[in-house]
Design a protein around this motif. Structure first.
Motif, PDB file in Angstrom:
ATOM      1  N   SER A 117       0.815  -1.211   0.000  1.00  0.00           N
ATOM      2  CA  SER A 117       0.000   0.000   0.000  1.00  0.00           C
ATOM      3  C   SER A 117       0.850   1.262   0.000  1.00  0.00           C
ATOM      4  CB  SER A 117      -0.952   0.011   1.186  1.00  0.00           C
ATOM      5  OG  SER A 117      -0.214  -0.073   2.366  1.00  0.00           O
ATOM      6  N   SER A 118       2.038   1.221   0.600  1.00  0.00           N
ATOM      7  CA  SER A 118       2.854   2.428   0.530  1.00  0.00           C
ATOM      8  C   SER A 118       4.336   2.084   0.666  1.00  0.00           C
ATOM      9  CB  SER A 118       2.443   3.439   1.601  1.00  0.00           C
ATOM     10  OG  SER A 118       2.699   2.918   2.868  1.00  0.00           O
ATOM     11  N   ILE A 119       5.125   3.064   0.410  1.00  0.00           N
ATOM     12  CA  ILE A 119       6.574   2.859   0.447  1.00  0.00           C
ATOM     13  C   ILE A 119       7.025   2.772   1.902  1.00  0.00           C
ATOM     14  CG2 ILE A 119       8.773   3.780  -0.321  1.00  0.00           C
ATOM     15  CD1 ILE A 119       7.113   5.619  -2.174  1.00  0.00           C
ATOM     16  N   PRO A 120       7.793   1.748   2.273  1.00  0.00           N
ATOM     17  CA  PRO A 120       8.271   1.679   3.650  1.00  0.00           C
ATOM     18  C   PRO A 120       9.140   2.890   3.994  1.00  0.00           C
ATOM     19  CG  PRO A 120       8.828  -0.321   2.431  1.00  0.00           C
ATOM     20  CD  PRO A 120       8.244   0.623   1.464  1.00  0.00           C
ATOM     21  N   PRO A 121       9.009   3.422   5.215  1.00  0.00           N
ATOM     22  CA  PRO A 121       9.750   4.635   5.586  1.00  0.00           C
ATOM     23  C   PRO A 121      11.263   4.506   5.410  1.00  0.00           C
ATOM     24  CG  PRO A 121       8.182   4.050   7.295  1.00  0.00           C
ATOM     25  CD  PRO A 121       8.134   2.960   6.292  1.00  0.00           C
ATOM     26  N   TYR A 122      11.787   3.294   5.682  1.00  0.00           N
ATOM     27  CA  TYR A 122      13.252   3.196   5.613  1.00  0.00           C
ATOM     28  C   TYR A 122      13.748   3.410   4.185  1.00  0.00           C
ATOM     29  CZ  TYR A 122      13.764  -1.419   3.451  1.00  0.00           C
ATOM     30  OH  TYR A 122      13.773  -2.450   2.574  1.00  0.00           O
ATOM     31  N   LEU A 123      12.907   3.000   3.200  1.00  0.00           N
ATOM     32  CA  LEU A 123      13.315   3.208   1.808  1.00  0.00           C
ATOM     33  C   LEU A 123      13.347   4.686   1.465  1.00  0.00           C
ATOM     34  CD1 LEU A 123      11.612   0.503  -0.398  1.00  0.00           C
ATOM     35  CD2 LEU A 123      14.021   0.868   0.039  1.00  0.00           C
ATOM     36  N   LEU A 124      12.330   5.402   1.963  1.00  0.00           N
ATOM     37  CA  LEU A 124      12.299   6.844   1.695  1.00  0.00           C
ATOM     38  C   LEU A 124      13.504   7.528   2.313  1.00  0.00           C
ATOM     39  CD1 LEU A 124       8.589   7.939   2.051  1.00  0.00           C
ATOM     40  CD2 LEU A 124       9.978   7.816   0.009  1.00  0.00           C
ATOM     41  N   ARG A 125      13.808   7.107   3.540  1.00  0.00           N
ATOM     42  CA  ARG A 125      14.977   7.713   4.207  1.00  0.00           C
ATOM     43  C   ARG A 125      16.245   7.431   3.415  1.00  0.00           C
ATOM     44  NH1 ARG A 125      13.464   5.045   9.218  1.00  0.00           N
ATOM     45  NH2 ARG A 125      11.501   6.033   9.754  1.00  0.00           N
ATOM     46  N   LEU A 126      16.337   6.180   2.931  1.00  0.00           N
ATOM     47  CA  LEU A 126      17.510   5.802   2.148  1.00  0.00           C
ATOM     48  C   LEU A 126      17.623   6.674   0.904  1.00  0.00           C
ATOM     49  CD1 LEU A 126      19.556   3.497   2.544  1.00  0.00           C
ATOM     50  CD2 LEU A 126      18.263   2.200   0.874  1.00  0.00           C
ATOM     51  N   LEU A 127      16.468   6.859   0.249  1.00  0.00           N
ATOM     52  CA  LEU A 127      16.457   7.665  -0.972  1.00  0.00           C
ATOM     53  C   LEU A 127      16.869   9.103  -0.671  1.00  0.00           C
ATOM     54  CD1 LEU A 127      15.688   7.824  -3.996  1.00  0.00           C
ATOM     55  CD2 LEU A 127      13.422   8.512  -3.268  1.00  0.00           C
ATOM     56  N   ILE A 128      16.319   9.649   0.427  1.00  0.00           N
ATOM     57  CA  ILE A 128      16.648  11.040   0.783  1.00  0.00           C
ATOM     58  C   ILE A 128      18.133  11.169   1.097  1.00  0.00           C
ATOM     59  CG2 ILE A 128      16.282  12.817   2.529  1.00  0.00           C
ATOM     60  CD1 ILE A 128      13.384  11.923   2.635  1.00  0.00           C
ATOM     61  N   ASN A 129      18.648  10.175   1.825  1.00  0.00           N
ATOM     62  CA  ASN A 129      20.084  10.213   2.133  1.00  0.00           C
ATOM     63  C   ASN A 129      20.904  10.187   0.860  1.00  0.00           C
ATOM     64  OD1 ASN A 129      19.751  10.352   4.822  1.00  0.00           O
ATOM     65  ND2 ASN A 129      20.061   8.180   5.215  1.00  0.00           N
ATOM     66  N   ASP A 130      20.523   9.294  -0.057  1.00  0.00           N
ATOM     67  CA  ASP A 130      21.267   9.206  -1.308  1.00  0.00           C
ATOM     68  C   ASP A 130      21.201  10.522  -2.072  1.00  0.00           C
ATOM     69  OD1 ASP A 130      22.549   6.861  -1.336  1.00  0.00           O
ATOM     70  OD2 ASP A 130      21.017   5.730  -2.421  1.00  0.00           O
ATOM     71  N   LEU A 131      20.006  11.114  -2.105  1.00  0.00           N
ATOM     72  CA  LEU A 131      19.848  12.383  -2.812  1.00  0.00           C
ATOM     73  C   LEU A 131      20.705  13.465  -2.181  1.00  0.00           C
ATOM     74  CD1 LEU A 131      16.010  12.391  -3.421  1.00  0.00           C
ATOM     75  CD2 LEU A 131      17.765  12.351  -5.176  1.00  0.00           C
ATOM     76  N   ASN A 132      20.689  13.500  -0.850  1.00  0.00           N
ATOM     77  CA  ASN A 132      21.469  14.534  -0.166  1.00  0.00           C
ATOM     78  C   ASN A 132      22.957  14.346  -0.407  1.00  0.00           C
ATOM     79  OD1 ASN A 132      19.550  16.185   0.959  1.00  0.00           O
ATOM     80  ND2 ASN A 132      19.227  14.828   2.706  1.00  0.00           N
ATOM     81  N   ILE A 133      23.385  13.079  -0.407  1.00  0.00           N
ATOM     82  CA  ILE A 133      24.802  12.813  -0.657  1.00  0.00           C
ATOM     83  C   ILE A 133      25.185  13.308  -2.046  1.00  0.00           C
ATOM     84  CG2 ILE A 133      26.479  10.967  -1.051  1.00  0.00           C
ATOM     85  CD1 ILE A 133      24.990   9.414   1.171  1.00  0.00           C
ATOM     86  N   GLN A 134      24.267  13.102  -3.011  1.00  0.00           N
ATOM     87  CA  GLN A 134      24.591  13.469  -4.389  1.00  0.00           C
ATOM     88  C   GLN A 134      24.364  14.953  -4.676  1.00  0.00           C
ATOM     89  OE1 GLN A 134      26.154  11.427  -6.090  1.00  0.00           O
ATOM     90  NE2 GLN A 134      25.744   9.568  -4.918  1.00  0.00           N
ATOM     91  N   GLY A 135      24.049  15.724  -3.661  1.00  0.00           N
ATOM     92  CA  GLY A 135      24.011  17.176  -3.855  1.00  0.00           C
ATOM     93  C   GLY A 135      22.644  17.768  -4.119  1.00  0.00           C
TER      94      GLY A 135
END
Lengths: 232, 112
Positions: A117-135
Motif C-alpha cells: 500500500s505504501s513505500i516503507p519509511p526506511y526506503l524513503l529515508r535511504l532515498l533522501i540520504n542518497d539524494l542529499n549525498i549526491q548534492g
C-alpha cells in the motif's frame, strides 16, 4: 616495638609494587596511526573542504555584519537575512532546475506476497540520504517538503511524511539541484534503487528545467533551543 | 616513620623497573588486591596509634584480605555476579572509617 616500622615498610613495599604494576598495565597503549598515504590524503581533502566551507560561512556572516554596520536602516538587511534563512529552512516555495523521481510498483511475474500500500519509511529515508549525498538542495515527497525536522514514519501500515499520509502509487519526489543531470545518473545507479527493486518497487527520474517545490506549511517544532537575551 | 614511605617508594620504583604487565583479564583482581592492602594498612596504622597493634593479626590480615578479595572477584566472575563490588564497598567504607579515626587520633596527639 622496633619491628613495627619494618613490617609497615614491607607492607607498603608490596602495595607500591602492586600499584606500580597496576599503573603500568593500565597505561594506555599508544594508538598508532595505521592509515596509508591514500587514506591520509583523503582525510586531508575532507578537512580542507570543511575548512573552505567554514571560511565561506565566515565571510558570509562577515558580509552580513558589515551590511548591518554600514546601513542606517537595519530592517532591510534583517529582512534579507530572515528571507535567506527561511529559504534554507524550507519555509518558502522554491523554483529551479531539478529532477522528478517517480516511484511506482513493479512486480515480477512470480510475485506471491500481499498487496503493497505504501513505500516503507526506511526506503524513503535511504532515498533522501542518497539524494542529499549526491548534492540535492531541496527535496519534496509528494506535496510534503522535506526539512531538517521532517518525520518519516509508519502508522497503520501507511507511511506518513510530516504527519500526512503519503499518496498511493505512483509517488512523485521532486528534487532541486544545481546539476540535475549528474544527480539523475547517480540516483539511477544508486544503492537505494536496488533496495526499491528488492521491495518490488522501482523509480525513474527525469531532469527538468524548472520545477516548484511547495513550502513547509507546518510550524517548526523547536525543542532544546531558546533565544538568548541580549546582554546576558 | 620514614621507613614505610621509603618502602612505598622502593616498591613503586621496583614495580616500574621490572616492567611487568598484567593482562587485562587479571587487572581487576590486582586493583582489588591493592585496595585490600591499603585497607589493611590503614587498619594497622590505626591499631598502632591506639596501641593495640599485633603484628601477627596485621600480617595474617594483610594476606588473607588480599587473597580473599581477589578470590571473591574470581568467584564473582565465574558466577556472573559482580561480587567484587561487595569487596570494593566493604573495603572502601572501612578505609574511610580508618582514615577518619587515624586523623582524629593524630589530632588528639598533636593537641596534647
Amino acid at each position: 616495638m622496633k619491628k613495627i616500622p619494618i613490617i609497615f615498610a614491607c607492607v607498603t613495599l608490596i602495595i607500591g609494587y602492586m600499584a606500580a604494576v597496576q599503573f603500568q598495565s593500565h597505561a594506555e597503549p599508544e594508538t598508532r596511526d595505521t592509515r596509508n598515504m591514500a587514506d591520509l590524503r583523503q582525510a586531508l581533502m575532507a578537512e580542507k573542504e570543511r575548512q573552505q566551507e567554514l571560511n565561506e560561512e565566515i565571510s558570509r556572516q562577515q558580509e552580513i555584519l558589515n551590511q548591518l554596520e554600514e546601513t542606517e536602516d537595519v530592517e532591510d538587511v534583517m529582512a534579507d537575512v530572515i528571507e535567506n534563512l527561511q529559504e534554507q529552512a524550507g519555509l518558502t516555495e522554491v523554483t529551479g532546475e531539478g529532477l522528478i523521481i517517480q516511484i511506482d510498483l513493479e512486480f515480477d511475474h512470480n510475485y506471491t506476497g500481499g498487496a503493497i500500500s505504501s513505500i516503507p519509511p526506511y526506503l524513503l529515508r535511504l532515498l533522501i540520504n542518497d539524494l542529499n549525498i549526491q548534492g540535492a538542495e531541496h527535496i519534496a515527497i509528494g506535496n510534503e517538503r522535506i526539512v531538517s525536522t521532517t518525520a518519516i514514519r509508519e502508522a497503520n501500515g501507511r507511511t506518513l511524511v510530516n504527519g500526512n499520509w503519503l499518496s498511493y502509487f505512483p509517488v512523485e519526489v521532486k528534487v532541486i539541484s544545481n546539476d540535475p543531470e549528474s544527480l539523475h545518473y547517480a540516483i539511477m545507479s544508486s544503492q537505494s534503487r536496488e533496495m526499491f527493486i528488492y521491495e518490488n518497487m522501482n523509480f525513474s527520474s527525469n531532469p527538468v528545467d524548472s520545477l516548484t517545490l511547495p513550502a513547509f506549511d507546518k510550524n517548526y517544532r523547536t525543542r532544546f533551543m531558546e533565544p538568548v537575551q541580549e546582554g546576558s | 616513620m620514614w621507613l614505610p614511605v621509603l618502602g612505598l617508594l622502593l616498591g613503586l620504583i621496583l614495580g616500574f623497573l621490572t616492567d611487568i604487565r598484567v593482562s587485562e583479564h587479571y587487572a581487576p583482581y590486582l586493583s582489588i588486591a591493592v585496595l585490600a592492602a591499603l585497607d589493611t594498612l590503614a587498619g594497622g596504622i590505626r591499631a598502632y596509634l591506639e596501641n593495640q597493634f599485633d603484628e601477627k593479626v596485621f600480617i595474617t590480615g594483610f594476606f588473607t584480605n588480599i587473597f580473599l578479595a581477589a578470590g571473591l572477584a574470581f568467584l564473582g566472575v565465574h558466577l556472573g555476579v559482580d561480587l567484587y563490588l561487595a569487596a570494593i564497598f566493604a573495603f572502601g567504607i572501612r578505609l574511610f572509617k580508618n582514615i577518619a579515626l587515624i586523623r582524629r587520633l593524630l589530632l588528639r596527639k598533636w593537641q596534647g
